[in-house]
Scaffold this active site. Structure first.
Site, PDB file in Angstrom:
ATOM      1  N   LYS A 119     -80.861-130.396  66.391  1.00 50.28           N
ATOM      2  CA  LYS A 119     -80.362-130.092  66.326  1.00 50.28           C
ATOM      3  C   LYS A 119     -79.120-131.262  64.583  1.00 50.28           C
ATOM      4  CE  LYS A 119     -74.638-130.904  67.002  1.00 50.28           C
ATOM      5  NZ  LYS A 119     -73.820-130.957  67.873  1.00 50.28           N
ATOM      6  N   ALA A 151     -68.501-127.671  69.032  1.00 47.27           N
ATOM      7  CA  ALA A 151     -67.252-128.899  68.950  1.00 47.27           C
ATOM      8  C   ALA A 151     -65.427-128.541  68.837  1.00 47.27           C
ATOM      9  CB  ALA A 151     -67.585-129.696  67.335  1.00 47.27           C
ATOM     10  N   GLY A 152     -65.009-129.093  69.920  1.00 43.84           N
ATOM     11  CA  GLY A 152     -63.663-129.031  69.897  1.00 43.84           C
ATOM     12  C   GLY A 152     -63.346-127.524  71.066  1.00 43.84           C
ATOM     13  N   GLY A 172     -65.367-133.265  70.113  1.00 39.79           N
ATOM     14  CA  GLY A 172     -64.425-134.286  71.947  1.00 39.79           C
ATOM     15  C   GLY A 172     -62.839-134.198  71.712  1.00 39.79           C
TER      16      GLY A 172
END
Lengths: 67, 253
Positions: free
Chosen positions: B94, B181-182, B155
């Site tokens: 990644k 993400a998120g 996060g």
């Protein structure tokens, strides 16, 4: 004694020390780390024979939690 | 099946190892969520206080996805990727190139550069990016196996703030799109799948819950529901009502 950079900090070690000897000195588990000298990865089975030289940049790396 | 590189996965939920209070919860979470791919990070050993290697807590059948977090440019990302591969983590990587500490926004330009180098070198590249169609096309050309646009900052639990761009990317991409993400709630994960994402990557929301195994199960169900909903081609939203019962034959007196 020779001087190496260990994880970006100065460290004095005995002359003719192998990577394995360094790992033992640091009391690390040899199976859970990756070792790199001057940006070259030194495989586990090569650590015993790899003798460190003055000025070597040694990195000891492990895997941590991350996203 | 979700195909990434030369591997196939039945689960469309990718997970992460960050922020677990108890690393023993990682295995339980993997069991309950069915997640088959998990991210890990590489760091210098803290020589004063050596940490536990997180690999000791991940079952062998799970596909490891080392990230290049800590890299501030393409060269650093390439170096981290090579260390991970040499260490026996496989070919998956990644790419995460970040130098913005406040919002942790990825540097798309450096990510494209690193993708080119690593894909050519045989890696299965999963680049984490700021959602942008042009970047996605360039990554495809560079040999990326998937694209991983963010839903909102890492996060943040803020959900799909980039939804309209994600929809454009999904419509135009020839490689799998994984929303990374998120995502803070299963409903947000379901929404990502409903709009056609191929998978989602959830770390913080699962790891910081008081029961990661249970949270992993909730996300897993949401991802499945969202995927099935997408495949069933649900109708679009309408401003007006659309009767569900016949509008003839009323029993009027």
């Amino acid at each position: 004694m020779i001087k190496i950079k260990l994880n970006n900090k100065d460290k004095d070690i005995e002359e003719n020390s192998s990577i394995s000897a360094l790992i033992e000195l640091l009391e690390l588990n040899p199976h859970s780390i990756v070792t790199e000298v001057n940006l070259n990865i030194i495989q586990k089975d090569k650590r015993e024979d790899y003798i460190l030289n003055d000025g070597d940049k040694v990195e000891i790396i492990t895997f941590l939690g991350g996203g | 099946m979700l195909k990434i590189g030369d591997k196939e996965f039945s689960s469309r939920l990718l997970s992460g190892t960050g922020k677990f209070r108890d690393k023993n919860d990682i295995k339980k979470m993997l069991e309950k969520s069915g997640s088959q791919i998990i991210t890990i990070a590489l760091r210098r050993v803290n020589l004063e206080n050596p940490q536990d290697n997180v690999l000791n807590y991940i079952p062998k059948h799970i596909t490891l996805l080392p990230n290049t977090s800590g890299a501030r440019n393409a060269d650093e990302a390439v170096r981290i990727a090579n260390i991970a591969r040499e260490a026996g983590c496989g070919d998956f990587i990644k790419i995460e190139v970040i130098h913005d500490a406040k919002y942790l926004m990825p540097d798309n330009e450096e990510t494209i550069k690193a993708t080119k180098i690593l894909a050519k070198d045989g890696f299965t590249v999963l680049p984490y990016i700021m959602p942008d169609i042009v970047t996605c096309k360039k990554l495809e050309d560079a040999g990326a196996s998937v694209v991983m646009p963010l839903g909102s900052p890492i996060g943040s639990n803020a959900g799909l703030q980039t939804k309209s761009i994600l929809e454009m990317i999904i419509e135009n991409s020839n490689i799998p799109v994984i929303v990374d993400a998120g995502i803070g709630l299963p409903s947000q994960a379901a929404n990502a799948m409903e709009i056609g994402a191929d998978a989602v990557l959830i770390n913080t929301a699962i790891a910081t819950s008081s029961n990661p195994a249970l949270a992993g199960e909730a996300f897993s169900l949401a991802v499945r529901a969202g995927r099935i909903a997408y495949l069933s081609k649900l109708q679009k939203q309408s401003q007006y009502a659309n009767a569900s019962s016949p509008l003839t034959g009323f029993l009027n007196l």
